[in-house]
Enzyme design. Sequence first.
Site, PDB file in Angstrom:
ATOM      1  N   PHE A  16       1.022  -1.179   0.054  1.00  0.00           N
ATOM      2  CA  PHE A  16       0.042  -0.018   0.069  1.00  0.00           C
ATOM      3  C   PHE A  16       0.575   1.242   0.158  1.00  0.00           C
ATOM      4  N   LEU A  40       6.059  -9.943  -2.711  1.00  0.00           N
ATOM      5  CA  LEU A  40       4.846 -10.319  -3.081  1.00  0.00           C
ATOM      6  C   LEU A  40       4.193 -11.515  -2.159  1.00  0.00           C
ATOM      7  N   THR A  41       3.912 -10.935  -0.959  1.00  0.00           N
ATOM      8  CA  THR A  41       3.202 -11.736  -0.049  1.00  0.00           C
ATOM      9  C   THR A  41       1.829 -11.709  -0.149  1.00  0.00           C
ATOM     10  N   GLU A  86       5.681  -7.292   7.766  1.00  0.00           N
ATOM     11  CA  GLU A  86       4.109  -7.507   7.963  1.00  0.00           C
ATOM     12  C   GLU A  86       3.503  -6.420   8.658  1.00  0.00           C
ATOM     13  N   THR A 126       6.088   3.090  12.556  1.00  0.00           N
ATOM     14  CA  THR A 126       4.772   3.407  13.181  1.00  0.00           C
ATOM     15  C   THR A 126       4.586   4.323  14.413  1.00  0.00           C
ATOM     16  N   ASP A 127       3.695   5.051  14.597  1.00  0.00           N
ATOM     17  CA  ASP A 127       3.492   5.476  15.921  1.00  0.00           C
ATOM     18  C   ASP A 127       2.947   4.439  16.949  1.00  0.00           C
ATOM     19  N   GLU A 128       2.784   3.016  16.554  1.00  0.00           N
ATOM     20  CA  GLU A 128       2.282   2.017  17.456  1.00  0.00           C
ATOM     21  C   GLU A 128       3.436   1.607  18.451  1.00  0.00           C
ATOM     22  N   TYR A 153       2.729  -7.220  16.469  1.00  0.00           N
ATOM     23  CA  TYR A 153       3.344  -6.278  15.191  1.00  0.00           C
ATOM     24  C   TYR A 153       3.947  -4.998  15.890  1.00  0.00           C
ATOM     25  N   LYS A 157       8.082  -4.019  15.157  1.00  0.00           N
ATOM     26  CA  LYS A 157       8.417  -2.610  14.698  1.00  0.00           C
ATOM     27  C   LYS A 157       9.152  -1.912  15.598  1.00  0.00           C
ATOM     28  N   ILE A 194     -10.339   1.030   6.971  1.00  0.00           N
ATOM     29  CA  ILE A 194     -11.200   1.805   6.019  1.00  0.00           C
ATOM     30  C   ILE A 194     -11.564   1.142   4.778  1.00  0.00           C
ATOM     31  N   ARG A 196     -11.930  -2.072   4.261  1.00  0.00           N
ATOM     32  CA  ARG A 196     -12.870  -3.462   4.624  1.00  0.00           C
ATOM     33  C   ARG A 196     -14.112  -2.691   4.579  1.00  0.00           C
ATOM     34  N   GLY A 278      -6.112  -6.612  23.427  1.00  0.00           N
ATOM     35  CA  GLY A 278      -4.822  -5.620  23.818  1.00  0.00           C
ATOM     36  C   GLY A 278      -5.168  -4.248  22.747  1.00  0.00           C
TER      37      GLY A 278
HETATM   38  P1  NAD Z   1       1.354  -3.835   3.199  1.00  0.00           P
HETATM   39  O1  NAD Z   1       1.168  -4.849   4.232  1.00  0.00           O
HETATM   40  O2  NAD Z   1       0.300  -3.098   2.391  1.00  0.00           O
HETATM   41  O3  NAD Z   1       2.876  -3.857   2.409  1.00  0.00           O
HETATM   42  C1  NAD Z   1       3.672  -4.588   2.981  1.00  0.00           C
HETATM   43  C2  NAD Z   1       4.573  -4.924   1.676  1.00  0.00           C
HETATM   44  O4  NAD Z   1       5.922  -5.489   1.837  1.00  0.00           O
HETATM   45  C3  NAD Z   1       3.758  -6.008   0.639  1.00  0.00           C
HETATM   46  O5  NAD Z   1       4.093  -5.522  -0.897  1.00  0.00           O
HETATM   47  C4  NAD Z   1       4.490  -7.065   0.833  1.00  0.00           C
HETATM   48  O6  NAD Z   1       4.484  -8.412  -0.109  1.00  0.00           O
HETATM   49  C5  NAD Z   1       6.143  -6.670   1.257  1.00  0.00           C
HETATM   50  N1  NAD Z   1       6.866  -7.517   2.182  1.00  0.00           N
HETATM   51  C6  NAD Z   1       6.356  -8.356   3.060  1.00  0.00           C
HETATM   52  N2  NAD Z   1       7.310  -9.144   3.552  1.00  0.00           N
HETATM   53  C7  NAD Z   1       8.297  -9.143   2.767  1.00  0.00           C
HETATM   54  C8  NAD Z   1       9.548  -9.642   2.897  1.00  0.00           C
HETATM   55  N3  NAD Z   1       9.914 -10.677   3.696  1.00  0.00           N
HETATM   56  N4  NAD Z   1      10.481  -9.273   1.838  1.00  0.00           N
HETATM   57  C9  NAD Z   1      10.095  -8.434   0.888  1.00  0.00           C
HETATM   58  N5  NAD Z   1       8.992  -7.734   0.817  1.00  0.00           N
HETATM   59  C10 NAD Z   1       7.711  -8.199   1.701  1.00  0.00           C
HETATM   60  O7  NAD Z   1       1.972  -2.548   4.488  1.00  0.00           O
HETATM   61  P2  NAD Z   1       1.625  -0.783   4.372  1.00  0.00           P
HETATM   62  O8  NAD Z   1       0.535  -0.521   5.276  1.00  0.00           O
HETATM   63  O9  NAD Z   1       1.937  -0.456   3.095  1.00  0.00           O
HETATM   64  O10 NAD Z   1       2.873  -0.444   5.538  1.00  0.00           O
HETATM   65  C11 NAD Z   1       4.254  -0.195   4.709  1.00  0.00           C
HETATM   66  C12 NAD Z   1       5.211   0.126   5.870  1.00  0.00           C
HETATM   67  O11 NAD Z   1       4.637   1.381   6.673  1.00  0.00           O
HETATM   68  C13 NAD Z   1       5.303  -1.022   7.158  1.00  0.00           C
HETATM   69  O12 NAD Z   1       6.520  -0.949   7.130  1.00  0.00           O
HETATM   70  C14 NAD Z   1       4.301  -0.414   8.353  1.00  0.00           C
HETATM   71  O13 NAD Z   1       4.931  -0.925   9.593  1.00  0.00           O
HETATM   72  C15 NAD Z   1       4.490   1.109   8.088  1.00  0.00           C
HETATM   73  N6  NAD Z   1       3.353   1.832   8.525  1.00  0.00           N
HETATM   74  C16 NAD Z   1       2.269   1.561   8.052  1.00  0.00           C
HETATM   75  C17 NAD Z   1       1.059   2.263   8.206  1.00  0.00           C
HETATM   76  C18 NAD Z   1      -0.344   2.288   8.132  1.00  0.00           C
HETATM   77  O14 NAD Z   1      -1.207   2.816   8.283  1.00  0.00           O
HETATM   78  N7  NAD Z   1      -0.433   1.244   7.084  1.00  0.00           N
HETATM   79  C19 NAD Z   1       1.255   3.534   9.425  1.00  0.00           C
HETATM   80  C20 NAD Z   1       2.785   3.614   9.904  1.00  0.00           C
HETATM   81  C21 NAD Z   1       3.632   3.049   9.487  1.00  0.00           C
HETATM   82  O1  TDX Z   2     -12.940  -4.361  10.685  1.00  0.00           O
HETATM   83  C1  TDX Z   2     -12.217  -3.719  11.505  1.00  0.00           C
HETATM   84  N1  TDX Z   2     -13.235  -2.839  12.530  1.00  0.00           N
HETATM   85  C2  TDX Z   2     -12.668  -2.222  13.265  1.00  0.00           C
HETATM   86  O2  TDX Z   2     -13.267  -1.310  14.061  1.00  0.00           O
HETATM   87  C3  TDX Z   2     -11.078  -3.306  11.582  1.00  0.00           C
HETATM   88  C4  TDX Z   2     -10.346  -3.959  10.594  1.00  0.00           C
HETATM   89  C5  TDX Z   2     -10.465  -2.488  12.487  1.00  0.00           C
HETATM   90  N2  TDX Z   2     -11.152  -1.992  13.219  1.00  0.00           N
HETATM   91  C6  TDX Z   2     -10.488  -0.811  14.154  1.00  0.00           C
HETATM   92  C7  TDX Z   2      -9.290  -1.696  15.008  1.00  0.00           C
HETATM   93  C8  TDX Z   2      -8.522  -0.017  14.945  1.00  0.00           C
HETATM   94  O3  TDX Z   2      -8.877   0.659  16.158  1.00  0.00           O
HETATM   95  O4  TDX Z   2     -10.030   0.283  13.453  1.00  0.00           O
HETATM   96  C9  TDX Z   2      -9.058   0.706  13.656  1.00  0.00           C
HETATM   97  C10 TDX Z   2      -8.079   0.767  12.457  1.00  0.00           C
HETATM   98  O5  TDX Z   2      -7.557  -0.636  12.403  1.00  0.00           O
HETATM   99  P1  TDX Z   2      -6.552  -1.161  11.225  1.00  0.00           P
HETATM  100  O6  TDX Z   2      -6.763  -0.592   9.956  1.00  0.00           O
HETATM  101  O7  TDX Z   2      -6.278  -2.520  11.632  1.00  0.00           O
HETATM  102  O8  TDX Z   2      -5.239  -0.113  11.689  1.00  0.00           O
HETATM  103  P2  TDX Z   2      -4.464  -0.291  13.151  1.00  0.00           P
HETATM  104  O9  TDX Z   2      -4.401  -1.462  14.030  1.00  0.00           O
HETATM  105  O10 TDX Z   2      -4.451   1.131  13.994  1.00  0.00           O
HETATM  106  O11 TDX Z   2      -2.959  -0.195  12.465  1.00  0.00           O
HETATM  107  C11 TDX Z   2      -2.559   0.588  11.256  1.00  0.00           C
HETATM  108  O12 TDX Z   2      -1.858   1.887  11.796  1.00  0.00           O
HETATM  109  C12 TDX Z   2      -0.746   1.819  12.300  1.00  0.00           C
HETATM  110  C13 TDX Z   2      -1.736  -0.219  10.157  1.00  0.00           C
HETATM  111  O13 TDX Z   2      -2.370  -1.310   9.900  1.00  0.00           O
HETATM  112  C14 TDX Z   2      -0.300  -0.397  10.960  1.00  0.00           C
HETATM  113  O14 TDX Z   2       0.445  -0.970   9.784  1.00  0.00           O
HETATM  114  C15 TDX Z   2       0.290   1.044  11.127  1.00  0.00           C
HETATM  115  O15 TDX Z   2       1.467   0.680  11.868  1.00  0.00           O
END
Ligand code: NAD
Ligand code: TDX
Length: 337
Positions: A16, A40-41, A86, A126-128, A153, A157, A194, A196, A278
Amino acid sequence: MADRFNNIIVTGGAGFIGSNFVHWVLDNQPGTRVTVLDALTYAGNRENVADCDPERMTFVHGDICDADLVGRLFADADACVHFAAESHNDNSIADPTPFLRTNVEGTFTLLQAARDHGVRFHHISTDEVYGDLALDDPARFTEETPYRPSSPYSSTKAASDMLVRAWHRTYGVPATISNCSNNYGPYQHIEKFIPRQITNILCGARPKLYGDGLNVRDWIHTEDHSSAVWAILTEGRLGETYLIGADGERNNIDVLRAILAAMGCGPDDFDWVRDRPGHDRRYAIDSAKLRRELGWQPKHTDFAEGLADTIAWYAANEDWWRPAKEATEAKYRAQGQ
Ligand code: NAD
Ligand code: TDX
């Protein structure tokens, strides 16, 4: 300074945020070529970067834990921006094993290559890692907040962030770290909150809300994350951490009701489901350091508009998400979610 980076490796560039970053670089930095390294997981999709100019983007299908492959790629690169991970909390609760491997061992493998080849390294986190805040706490996370991760997770991180700090201090790897809040926008996997809910409604299924729905997330459009990462990569101080956020705190039920309203549904057209074990209560980012030192500003400050664009993207790209929908929902059903 940006033209120092003629060839950057983007790990996780088929996911993403990584794929949005690749598009942002190709659109905004004409002097830069990108090598995507992605395993490409289930979360990666080659389609996410299929429209990139092949003169400027090379796709390598491989694992960040493969030291030989990583070493070969780093030998020709100026910088690495490390998104691969992941990334989903619920999956980490069901099975933490791949999180340890990719997030910890994978980051270690990349850092060793950055050390061997003197490659500039930017780590996406991540802020987590900071745990959570109470709903009534006036505080927000800053770069000084102690690490207190809650989930498998976020603990992996946090571990990866610590490795980056140690490799910078001990071996002089030219590294920076950014910790960003929740991203939204196109190409987000439909396991996340969002997309989903949007795709459930598009399928005629009811959205699913965890717990009491009052958990707060601090939303940022993924394009603003990309511009912040570029600013840190090119202008950030080595060894520093920068928090990225766009003042977007909202609770889950408000976000869900905004989606329901925008898609013509009633405010109660959803199911309450089992809470996440949690479950972090609230995230909130103070991004003053990034704004003050690097002059960064978010462009997407109207959440309703960003959400409408995101809904429109999923409605127009059913071919992209439909193949993953049944398996994603089957996994949730098995967890009572
Ligand atoms: P995502 O799950 O959509 O994408 C992860 C990508 O990494 C995928 O394309 C997957 O194929 C690849 N990948 C996984 N394992 C791998 C491996 N062993 N070798 C090579 N490639 C691999 O994740 P995302 O939501 O785009 O998040 C990207 C980064 O941003 C992550 O490091 C996540 O911790 C961080 N992050 C995400 C959010 C969020 O809201 N999604 C917020 C803050 C930080
Ligand atoms: O179906 C759902 N219903 C629901 O209430 C899902 C999938 C989530 N939730 C809630 C859980 C969280 O409070 O919505 C909030 C957002 O959930 P996620 O999209 O799973 O995100 P979150 O757990 O906050 O983590 C995301 O932001 C920080 C990213 O997945 C992480 O990769 C990033 O580090």
